[in-house]
Design a protein around this motif. Structure first.
Motif, PDB file in Angstrom:
ATOM      1  N   LEU A 118      -7.099  -1.640   4.256  1.00  0.00           N
ATOM      2  CA  LEU A 118      -6.265  -2.818   4.269  1.00  0.00           C
ATOM      3  C   LEU A 118      -6.245  -3.812   6.069  1.00  0.00           C
ATOM      4  N   GLY A 119      -6.298  -3.177   6.661  1.00  0.00           N
ATOM      5  CA  GLY A 119      -5.539  -3.696   8.121  1.00  0.00           C
ATOM      6  C   GLY A 119      -6.591  -4.176   8.834  1.00  0.00           C
ATOM      7  N   THR A 125       4.945  -0.460   3.151  1.00  0.00           N
ATOM      8  CA  THR A 125       3.821   0.620   2.949  1.00  0.00           C
ATOM      9  C   THR A 125       5.286   2.025   2.236  1.00  0.00           C
ATOM     10  N   ALA A 184       0.319   4.812  10.108  1.00  0.00           N
ATOM     11  CA  ALA A 184       0.549   3.722   9.257  1.00  0.00           C
ATOM     12  C   ALA A 184       0.241   2.801  10.398  1.00  0.00           C
ATOM     13  N   ARG A 239      -1.938  -2.741  13.122  1.00  0.00           N
ATOM     14  CA  ARG A 239      -0.397  -3.634  12.973  1.00  0.00           C
ATOM     15  C   ARG A 239       0.996  -2.617  12.128  1.00  0.00           C
ATOM     16  N   VAL A 244       3.878  -6.827   5.101  1.00  0.00           N
ATOM     17  CA  VAL A 244       2.799  -5.190   4.622  1.00  0.00           C
ATOM     18  C   VAL A 244       4.097  -4.065   3.472  1.00  0.00           C
ATOM     19  N   MET A 300      -4.309   0.673  10.962  1.00  0.00           N
ATOM     20  CA  MET A 300      -3.690  -0.620  10.226  1.00  0.00           C
ATOM     21  C   MET A 300      -3.845  -1.472  11.547  1.00  0.00           C
ATOM     22  N   TYR A 322      -5.272   2.336   4.549  1.00  0.00           N
ATOM     23  CA  TYR A 322      -5.141   1.782   5.664  1.00  0.00           C
ATOM     24  C   TYR A 322      -5.843   0.925   6.492  1.00  0.00           C
ATOM     25  N   GLU A 323      -6.990   1.258   6.990  1.00  0.00           N
ATOM     26  CA  GLU A 323      -8.155   0.988   7.531  1.00  0.00           C
ATOM     27  C   GLU A 323      -8.866  -0.481   6.807  1.00  0.00           C
ATOM     28  N   THR A 347       1.097  -1.164  -0.094  1.00  0.00           N
ATOM     29  CA  THR A 347      -0.277  -0.206  -0.037  1.00  0.00           C
ATOM     30  C   THR A 347       1.157   1.116  -0.162  1.00  0.00           C
TER      31      THR A 347
END
Ligand code: SF4
Ligand code: SF4
Length: 321
Positions: free
Chosen positions: A69-70, A83, A100, A106, A81, A104, A66-67, A59
């Motif tokens: 994907l997380g 970024t 991030a 994470r 991941v 996410m 981010y949200e 990403t």
């Protein structure tokens, strides 16, 4: 075919001098950027990707996803991941990483400087890069890198081998989107990085969607590039991923998937970073583009998807979705 994919073909490779064992096919999430109009189900796609052995997901801060994907990666503890950010100093790096991680929920595994143009641009980001290196030594990051559309960006990595682990670069058979040269020049630069033990990630293998009508050719080309550790596939659906993976792995392809891909309704889209230079408007012989208040508008009824506009855009702002 699905079973064949799941049995799998997707190999794990060591990403250059990093200690990361990543899948030789990775999933890019640009199609799920917040500003892209067509939204599909990222959770389902990631679940499928993970089930066939894909463990690397890409990403960028600018994708603003981010949200999403997380949430979609929740529970996939062995996924990595990547970024990317435009950070130029320590404060920017901290701000980007914090954002991030918070959104996410994470860790970030591979942190990259986005869109580096040359050795000079990298030097201009040196404070950020040195700080990222410190974070890696502290164990806060697993690898650091840059992404680029330029041969001079890839070559810039070779000047900072002690700081950079990974390069992510555009590569496709048409050389589409390479700002400062041709496909052969990019191949040579990436090979030099590979030989210097840099992890090499290929992106935009379908030229931002402009080469999907020649999907066989696009895949045949990248299959032979053994100096690239992993390729990002920026797909929207499980069927698209199945098709690409099957072609890449030399599996028999389901006719229905090919048909679906050919029949998919496509259109061009202008990315938010378009500068309004107007070059594409002059290039379009169909009169399908016009500049309105410094922004490009598309007249979809006139567009024949020839992709000529994308070939002249200096910022690779025109995609086929
Ligand atoms: S794809 Fe072709 S027809 Fe459509 S806007 Fe671009 S140049 Fe014009
Ligand atoms: S050529 Fe690219 S940057 Fe320039 S107006 Fe067209 S889309 Fe925007």
């Amino acid at each position: 075919m699905a079973e064949a994919i799941e049995d799998s073909i997707i190999r794990k490779v060591r990403l250059g001098k990093s200690n990361l064992l990543v899948s030789n096919i990775a999933l890019g999430t640009l199609p799920f950027a917040s500003y892209r109009t067509s939204k599909k189900d990222l959770s389902e796609l990631i679940l499928y990707a993970y089930s066939i052995g894909i463990n690397l997901f890409d990403t960028a801060e600018i994708y603003d996803n981010y949200e999403l994907l997380g949430r979609s990666l929740n529970g996939f503890d062995n996924a990595f991941v990547i970024t990317k950010s435009y950070a130029v100093n320590e404060r920017d790096v901290d701000r980007s990483l914090l954002k991030a991680k918070r959104l996410m929920n994470r860790d970030v595994d591979i942190f990259m400087l986005h869109e580096q143009e040359s050795i000079l641009t990298i030097k201009g980001h040196m404070k950020a890069l040195e700080y990222m290196h410190k974070l890696k030594e502290r164990g806060d990051l697993k690898a650091i890198g840059i992404s680029t559309h330029r041969i001079s960006g890839v070559r810039g990595v070779l000047a900072f081998l002690e700081l950079i682990d990974v390069v992510m670069s555009i590569i496709n058979y048409a050389g589409l989107g390479i700002y400062d040269g041709d496909r052969e020049g990019m191949e040579s630069a990436l090979l030099d990085c590979y030989n210097a033990n840099i992890g090499v990630i290929g992106m935009k293998v379908f030229g931002g969607g402009h080469l999907t009508r020649s999907i066989d050719r696009a895949i045949r080309y990248i299959k032979d590039l053994d100096f690239i550790h992993t390729f990002l596939l920026g797909v929207e659906t499980i069927d698209e991923l199945k098709l690409d993976v099957s072609l890449l792995c030399g599996l028999q392809v389901e006719e229905t998937l090919l048909e679906k891909s050919k029949k998919k309704t496509r259109r061009i889209e202008i990315e938010p970073w378009c500068t309004g230079c107007g070059i594409c408007v002059d290039r379009c012989g169909q009169g399908a583009l016009k500049l309105v208040n410094g922004k490009v508008e598309i007249l979809f009824d006139k567009c024949v998807l020839c992709s000529y506009c994308a070939q002249v855009c200096p910022d690779f702002s025109i995609k086929v979705v």
